[in-house]
Design an enzyme around this catalytic site. Structure first.
Site, PDB file in Angstrom:
ATOM      1  N   GLY A 239      56.315 130.041  26.661  1.00 14.04           N
ATOM      2  CA  GLY A 239      57.720 129.696  26.864  1.00 14.04           C
ATOM      3  C   GLY A 239      58.063 128.955  28.130  1.00 14.04           C
ATOM      4  CD  GLU A 273      51.263 134.923  22.493  1.00 10.75           C
ATOM      5  OE1 GLU A 273      52.292 134.376  22.075  1.00 10.75           O
ATOM      6  OE2 GLU A 273      50.836 135.996  22.039  1.00 10.75           O
ATOM      7  N   GLY A 275      51.928 127.061  25.635  1.00 12.22           N
ATOM      8  CA  GLY A 275      51.635 125.880  24.823  1.00 12.22           C
ATOM      9  C   GLY A 275      52.139 124.647  25.545  1.00 12.22           C
ATOM     10  NE  ARG A 276      58.402 123.430  25.469  1.00 12.60           N
ATOM     11  CZ  ARG A 276      59.053 123.043  24.360  1.00 12.60           C
ATOM     12  NH1 ARG A 276      59.273 121.780  24.136  1.00 12.60           N
ATOM     13  NH2 ARG A 276      59.503 123.948  23.509  1.00 12.60           N
ATOM     14  NE  ARG A 312      59.813 118.905  21.369  1.00 13.36           N
ATOM     15  CZ  ARG A 312      60.655 118.819  22.375  1.00 13.36           C
ATOM     16  NH1 ARG A 312      60.814 117.683  23.000  1.00 13.36           N
ATOM     17  NH2 ARG A 312      61.323 119.872  22.765  1.00 13.36           N
ATOM     18  CE1 TYR A 316      63.478 122.338  17.569  1.00 15.98           C
ATOM     19  CE2 TYR A 316      62.016 120.548  18.217  1.00 15.98           C
ATOM     20  CZ  TYR A 316      62.223 121.761  17.588  1.00 15.98           C
ATOM     21  OH  TYR A 316      61.164 122.399  16.998  1.00 15.98           O
ATOM     22  CB  CYS A 342      65.296 104.939   4.710  1.00 16.43           C
ATOM     23  SG  CYS A 342      64.221 103.537   4.473  1.00 16.43           S
ATOM     24  CD  GLU A 343      66.542 110.933   6.682  1.00 12.27           C
ATOM     25  OE1 GLU A 343      67.646 111.329   7.072  1.00 12.27           O
ATOM     26  OE2 GLU A 343      65.905 111.471   5.772  1.00 12.27           O
ATOM     27  CE1 TYR A 371      55.186 124.047  19.605  1.00 12.66           C
ATOM     28  CE2 TYR A 371      55.855 123.498  21.847  1.00 12.66           C
ATOM     29  CZ  TYR A 371      55.376 124.412  20.933  1.00 12.66           C
ATOM     30  OH  TYR A 371      55.083 125.694  21.328  1.00 12.66           O
TER      31      TYR A 371
HETATM   32  N1  LLP Z   1      53.834 132.400  21.494  1.00 14.96           N
HETATM   33  C1  LLP Z   1      54.673 132.490  20.434  1.00 14.96           C
HETATM   34  C2  LLP Z   1      54.731 133.739  19.689  1.00 14.96           C
HETATM   35  C3  LLP Z   1      55.466 131.385  20.072  1.00 14.96           C
HETATM   36  O1  LLP Z   1      56.290 131.479  19.043  1.00 14.96           O
HETATM   37  C4  LLP Z   1      55.374 130.178  20.813  1.00 14.96           C
HETATM   38  C5  LLP Z   1      56.164 129.014  20.445  1.00 14.96           C
HETATM   39  C6  LLP Z   1      54.474 130.140  21.909  1.00 14.96           C
HETATM   40  C7  LLP Z   1      53.735 131.274  22.224  1.00 14.96           C
HETATM   41  C8  LLP Z   1      54.305 128.915  22.763  1.00 14.96           C
HETATM   42  O2  LLP Z   1      55.475 128.614  23.428  1.00 14.96           O
HETATM   43  P1  LLP Z   1      55.509 127.448  24.532  1.00 14.96           P
HETATM   44  O3  LLP Z   1      54.684 127.891  25.716  1.00 14.96           O
HETATM   45  O4  LLP Z   1      54.995 126.222  23.911  1.00 14.96           O
HETATM   46  O5  LLP Z   1      56.965 127.329  24.874  1.00 14.96           O
HETATM   47  N2  LLP Z   1      58.824 122.906  18.230  1.00 14.96           N
HETATM   48  C9  LLP Z   1      59.613 123.320  19.378  1.00 14.96           C
HETATM   49  C10 LLP Z   1      58.990 124.502  20.075  1.00 14.96           C
HETATM   50  C11 LLP Z   1      58.783 125.699  19.177  1.00 14.96           C
HETATM   51  C12 LLP Z   1      58.135 126.857  19.873  1.00 14.96           C
HETATM   52  C13 LLP Z   1      57.650 127.863  18.879  1.00 14.96           C
HETATM   53  N3  LLP Z   1      56.945 128.983  19.445  1.00 14.96           N
HETATM   54  C14 LLP Z   1      59.781 122.125  20.297  1.00 14.96           C
HETATM   55  O6  LLP Z   1      59.321 121.042  19.970  1.00 14.96           O
HETATM   56  O7  LLP Z   1      60.416 122.248  21.334  1.00 14.96           O
END
Ligand code: LLP
Length: 419
Positions: A239, A273, A275-276, A312, A316, A342-343, A371
């Site tokens: 997150g 966990e 990601g981003r 994105r 969003y 076409c949107e 993402y």
């Molecule tokens: N753990 C769980 C249980 C999650 O649901 C997620 C992301 C993460 C870890 C990783 O979160 P991060 O560190 O990436 O914030 N598609 C959206 C983001 C969706 C996030 C879904 N869950 C976007 O493009 O902003």
């Protein structure tokens, strides 16, 4: 550290000019920097070095095999949410003992597959899922290692679509129910409680919601300990946000140090966990300008990347910086950068001040490493983009551009339809 520098007015990824890559593989193309992803991971690692921990890269943000392998080489574990992700992670060489499985809708088949592969932990998100997992595990004569995902009801103050830890969200088990569900879990023969989990949302730019969530979870751990339910793994999810435009999220160091203050004197293995914060600013999407349109009160730059490549902005309304790959002095204009789909919602940027450019020029859509490709689709029957990894002065195609034949894979026309 800047892994996407301009040199002599030309945009580079590490030591490779983007125009060289585009010339060789075409556009649209995702380009990732190995140096950047390594740097981001090392920041987490450094911040956590004094305590027992496991960083599980959240592969939903970018699941290319080479990206996974890059993180695995750095010692990462993996956070998965489906059988497909587990399959991919194992193909990339992941150690199942460093895999955690989140997600609100795990099927029996997915549970059985993960049990067979002996993953570290299932993050269970409902009582029904717990019962299903117990049934599947007993059938296989196994005990499923479990953490309960608790929903601490904290507002992370981010986009509503990526808010996950509030009462109204579908994720996790209500805080008030968690204690009872742990009691239930303790009574099930196919379940072994080993942890607790929470993830409150994505793209958080402030640490305080993380701290509030952690405090609530720690209270629960204390209550569970008093009931002789001991917790080894504390999974705090992902997150942490990144800078897309002007945001100023805390560094991983600051974020983790703040959390560690709350954890003094506790003997827990911390799981994260992210990601981003690992991949977002380690990748870009390179696209070519096809046409320009100048109307009385509106101008467009029509490019060859579209919402099917990077959804994105359309989904969003998110902001991605757009840079000319070749920087030269010229007048600016306010434009919408749009794709060929076409949107009306097919845009990468709206009302953006950009240099006037000529068809054929390249643009870089920044902060697209997370993402981006994983949310791509075939809408308008467009092949998915090519993916490239840069490491120093070398670049590697890590996913070929799809061909027209790829687009038809698995489809058929039954005899009954043949005239
Ligand atoms: N753990 C769980 C249980 C999650 O649901 C997620 C992301 C993460 C870890 C990783 O979160 P991060 O560190 O990436 O914030 N598609 C959206 C983001 C969706 C996030 C879904 N869950 C976007 O493009 O902003």
């Amino acid at each position: 550290m800047n892994f996407f520098p301009y040199r002599n007015q030309e945009l580079y990824v590490e030591q490779v000019p983007i125009k060289k890559i585009a010339k060789e593989v075409g556009t649209p193309t995702y380009i990732y920097s190995h140096g950047a992803l390594t740097h981001h991971f090392e920041e987490y690692k450094k911040a956590l070095k004094k305590i027992d921990h496991l960083i599980c890269y959240s592969m939903k943000c970018n699941s290319n095999l080479s990206i996974l392998r890059s993180f695995l080489n750095l010692g990462s574990g993996i956070d998965i949410v489906s059988q497909g992700e587990l399959f991919r992670a194992l193909k990339a060489g992941a150690d199942p003992k460093k895999i955690v499985f989140s997600g609100v809708g795990k099927t029996d088949e997915e549970m059985a597959y993960a049990l067979k592969k002996k993953i570290l932990m299932f993050n269970v998100e409902s009582e029904q899922e717990l019962i299903a997992l117990d049934r599947v595990a007993r059938k296989m004569k196994r005990k499923a290692p479990v953490a309960i995902r608790v929903n601490p009801d904290i507002d992370p103050k981010t986009h509503p679509y990526i808010t996950t830890g509030m009462k109204k969200s579908k994720f996790g088990i209500q805080y008030e129910d968690a204690f009872r569900v742990y009691g239930k879990a303790a009574s099930l023969k196919g379940i072994k409680i080993i942890g607790i989990d929470c993830h409150i949302g994505s793209q958080l730019t402030d640490v305080s919601p993380f701290v509030d969530a952690l405090r609530r979870v720690l209270q629960l751990i204390d209550r569970l300990n008093r009931m002789d339910i001991s917790i080894q793994y504390l999974d705090l999810g992902g997150g942490l946000g990144i800078r897309y435009q002007k945001e100023s999220p805390p560094s991983p160091q600051k974020y983790i140090n703040t959390l560690l203050k709350e954890l003094k004197g506790r003997n827990l293995t911390l799981v994260f966990e992210p990601g981003r914060s690992l991949m977002g600013n380690a990748g870009i999407l390179v696209t070519q300008l096809l046409y320009t349109k100048n109307r009385d009160n509106k101008s467009f730059q029509i490019v060859d990347a579209a919402m099917n490549d990077l959804i994105r902005p359309a989904f969003y309304n998110s902001y991605h910086e757009i840079l000319p790959v070749h920087k030269k002095p010229r007048a600016k204009q306010t434009v919408d950068v749009v794709g060929p789909i076409c949107e009306t919602g097919d845009f990468l940027a709206t009302s953006r001040s950009l240099p006037r450019m000529e068809p054929g020029e390249l643009l870089a859509v920044m902060s697209a490493g997370a993402y981006g490709f994983t949310m791509a689709s075939h809408y308008n029957t467009r092949p998915k983009a090519c993916e490239v990894l840069v490491k120093g002065k070398h670049f590697y195609v890590i996913r070929e551009r799809e061909t027209l034949a790829d687009l038809l894979r698995g489809e058929s026309i039954p005899k009954a339809l043949k005239a």
